[in-house]
Design an enzyme around this catalytic site. Structure first.
Site, short mmCIF file in Angstrom:
data_model
loop_
_atom_site.label_atom_id
_atom_site.label_comp_id
_atom_site.label_asym_id
_atom_site.label_seq_id
_atom_site.Cartn_x
_atom_site.Cartn_y
_atom_site.Cartn_z
N CYS A 168 58.02 32.22 -3.99
CA CYS A 168 58.10 30.88 -3.41
C CYS A 168 59.54 30.44 -3.18
O CYS A 168 59.78 29.38 -2.60
CB CYS A 168 57.39 29.88 -4.31
SG CYS A 168 55.71 30.42 -4.65
N HIS A 308 61.56 21.39 -6.08
CA HIS A 308 60.54 22.38 -5.71
C HIS A 308 59.17 21.70 -5.78
O HIS A 308 58.33 21.88 -4.92
CB HIS A 308 60.63 23.58 -6.64
CG HIS A 308 59.70 24.69 -6.29
ND1 HIS A 308 59.69 25.31 -5.06
CD2 HIS A 308 58.73 25.31 -7.02
CE1 HIS A 308 58.76 26.26 -5.04
NE2 HIS A 308 58.16 26.28 -6.21
N GLU A 319 60.68 21.81 -14.19
CA GLU A 319 61.73 21.42 -13.24
C GLU A 319 62.37 20.09 -13.66
O GLU A 319 63.59 19.94 -13.58
CB GLU A 319 61.17 21.31 -11.82
CG GLU A 319 62.26 20.98 -10.80
CD GLU A 319 61.80 21.10 -9.35
OE1 GLU A 319 60.58 21.14 -9.10
OE2 GLU A 319 62.68 21.15 -8.47
N LYS A 338 56.51 18.68 -0.85
CA LYS A 338 55.25 19.44 -0.84
C LYS A 338 54.04 18.52 -0.96
O LYS A 338 52.92 18.93 -0.65
CB LYS A 338 55.25 20.50 -1.95
CG LYS A 338 56.18 21.68 -1.63
CD LYS A 338 56.06 22.80 -2.65
CE LYS A 338 57.05 23.91 -2.35
NZ LYS A 338 58.44 23.56 -2.71
N HIS A 343 52.42 23.81 0.18
CA HIS A 343 53.35 24.85 -0.22
C HIS A 343 53.30 26.00 0.80
O HIS A 343 52.34 26.75 0.85
CB HIS A 343 53.00 25.35 -1.62
CG HIS A 343 54.07 26.16 -2.26
ND1 HIS A 343 55.11 26.75 -1.54
CD2 HIS A 343 54.29 26.48 -3.56
CE1 HIS A 343 55.89 27.40 -2.39
NE2 HIS A 343 55.42 27.26 -3.61
N PHE A 402 57.26 32.54 -8.45
CA PHE A 402 56.61 33.41 -9.43
C PHE A 402 57.57 34.56 -9.74
O PHE A 402 58.32 35.01 -8.87
CB PHE A 402 55.30 33.97 -8.86
CG PHE A 402 54.13 33.01 -8.99
CD1 PHE A 402 54.28 31.74 -9.53
CD2 PHE A 402 52.86 33.41 -8.57
CE1 PHE A 402 53.20 30.88 -9.65
CE2 PHE A 402 51.78 32.55 -8.69
CZ PHE A 402 51.94 31.28 -9.23
#
Lengths: 434, 84
Positions: A168, A308, A319, A338, A343, A402
């Site tokens: 991502c 993110h 985060e 997002k 995403h 990931f």
């Protein structure tokens, strides 16, 4: 006179932006959509027909593919590559790239989380039982570097053409690495961006098996809600975004319109868990600090953060802790688009870099879609309900993937004297003055 | 065994599909190399589709040997005739 980047290398200008995204198919449309703060998620009938546990996604609004691609080109490539080529065409047009570029000095740097997996899924479903009948173009269509190399072919750019796979974070990695290549003199210009189109049965099914995705099937528009107490996972999207990056002095010399600067980049890896971020956010926080240091900036120089913010508990919590660490509890306003876009996997980093730079330039931080109350509100300054007006300043844009992949960009808007920049200096200021 | 007319329509349809054009655009005198700059993968795709439709083994060399679409059709007609 053009000053150098704090590293001693060349500064890097953003001179063109193109995108094909759920929030809109051009920058202004996407900007308007994220400022409005309404989600673009909607029910996708084919997902229900496929008996998937997730019935919705954020799709790119239909547009005229034939305006970008011949039918001959189009039938040899998959949707992931198509979206990238269309976004890139818009970016090149937006930059008004001159014809006289030295092709060897222009690179293509593209990130993709899953590359050709969706088209490999398609050919597997259609031809696994009769492999001798597979389309001849199966390999060139499905190989991971297909989007990037098709883009290089389209323009005949013969500099380094690299495909980045940091899940991502791929789009952010690509923009950061492209900027480094220009900064250190390997390239004069680059097309940098990301693409993915992961709204398929197997890919969606696989993510859903990890319970990474929201299953708010009855209310898709409320599903993507970064940092909100009631979040239950991310919402899959598709799309591509491309930035034209140029050596600052060359962009100035040709009189290019400059959106701003890719001033800082850093990436690192949690090296801890294959999908879950480290809970304390220490490594991600260090990545943010390194990106700021790379730009020659301090935390006080950052006007806002594009998080993110996937709308998964694990990402958002880690985060928020990482931001709190990096900014010593003095969080600038934090947004997470997002909530609107979903995403885009490899497409997200580049799309968000473009939007973050525009928001920074216009001094307007989008509200986080569907955010009512957050358990992370004591750690970070989340933008809720309406856009937040800020002074024009640098923006930090985060992407985490990931595999524990962290990548952070620092973008600085150009002082072009826009309507919301009273007293903007006619020339870029030095890092110390920012 | 298909008539030459049937064969011509099939060949032109397959070619036009691979090249993203219309069957009427592909004529007997069309040269795939000169007029379309066809590449080897596209030519192989044309061959593979014709193999499936005609249940006939077609070598890429068979197709590259033909200068025009008309010559390729002639060649295929001879091959289908030879088989029956």
């Amino acid at each position: 006179m053009t000053r150098r980047h704090p590293s001693g290398g060349h500064r890097v200008a953003v001179t063109g932006i193109g995108l094909k995204s759920p929030a809109g198919n051009d920058l202004e449309a996407a900007y308007t959509a994220v400022l409005k703060g309404g989600s673009t998620a909607a029910t996708v009938p084919r997902l229900i027909e496929a008996d998937l546990p997730v019935h919705f996604a954020c799709l790119v609004p239909e547009f005229d593919l034939d305006a970008y691609l011949t039918r001959r080109e189009s039938r040899q490539i998959d949707r992931t590559t198509r979206l990238l080529l269309c976004a890139a065409t818009d970016a090149v047009e937006d930059a008004v790239l001159p014809a006289g570029l030295t092709p060897e000095r222009v690179g293509v740097q593209i990130g993709t989380g899953i590359g050709g997996l969706p088209s490999m899924e398609e050919v597997t479903l259609s031809h696994a039982a009769r492999p001798r009948d597979m389309p001849v173009h199966t390999v060139p269509r499905t190989m991971a570097n297909s989007p990037a190399t098709r883009l290089a072919m389209r323009y005949g750019f013969r500099g380094p053409c690299t495909t980045y796979a940091s899940a991502c974070a791929s789009g952010t990695t690509a923009v950061g690495e492209a900027a480094r290549k220009i900064r250190y003199g390997d390239l004069d210009a680059a097309l940098a961006g990301g693409t993915d189109s992961a709204v398929t049965t197997v890919v969606m099914g696989a993510f859903a098996r990890m319970r990474a995705m929201s299953v708010r099937n009855a209310d898709p528009e409320r599903a993507s809600r970064p940092f909100d107490t009631d979040r239950d996972g991310f919402v899959m999207a598709e799309g591509a975004a491309v930035l034209v990056l140029e050596r600052w002095d060359l962009a100035l010399a040709r009189g290019a319109r400059i959106y701003g600067e890719v001033a800082g980049f850093a990436d690192n890896c949690d090296a801890s868990h294959i999908v879950a971020p480290t809970e304390d956010g220490a490594t991600a926080g260090r990545c943010m600090r390194q990106a700021l240091a790379d730009a020659g900036l301090s935390t006080a120089d950052i006007g806002h953060i594009n998080a993110h913010g996937t709308s998964t508990v694990l990402n958002d919590r880690a985060e928020a802790r990482a931001i709190e660490r990096c900014f010593h509890g003095q969080s600038p306003p934090v947004t997470a688009v997002k909530g609107v876009t979903g995403h885009l996997i490899g497409g997200s980093g580049a799309l968000e870099a473009a939007l973050a730079l525009l928001c920074a330039a216009r001094g307007s931080v989008p509200p986080i879609a569907n955010l009512r109350a957050s358990p992370e509100a004591d750690l970070v300054d989340l933008v809720v309900g309406a856009p937040r007006s800020i002074a024009r300043a640098a923006v930090l844009s985060n992407s985490f993937g990931f595999g524990g992949q962290n990548a952070c960009l620092v973008l600085v808007p150009e002082d072009g004297g826009g309507p919301q920049s009273p007293g903007a200096a006619p020339h870029p200021r030095t890092p110390q003055q920012r | 065994m298909p008539t030459r007319e049937e064969l011509s329509l099939l060949v032109r349809t397959v070619i036009s599909d691979v090249l993203g054009t219309e069957a009427e655009e592909v004529r007997e005198q069309t040269s795939l190399e000169v007029d379309y700059g066809i590449d080897s993968l596209e030519l192989m795709e044309v061959g593979a589709r014709l193999e499936r439709s005609l249940r006939l083994r077609i070598e890429v060399e068979d197709l590259t040997a033909a200068q025009t679409v008309g010559q390729a059709i002639d060649l295929l007609q001879a091959r289908t005739a030879g088989r029956s």
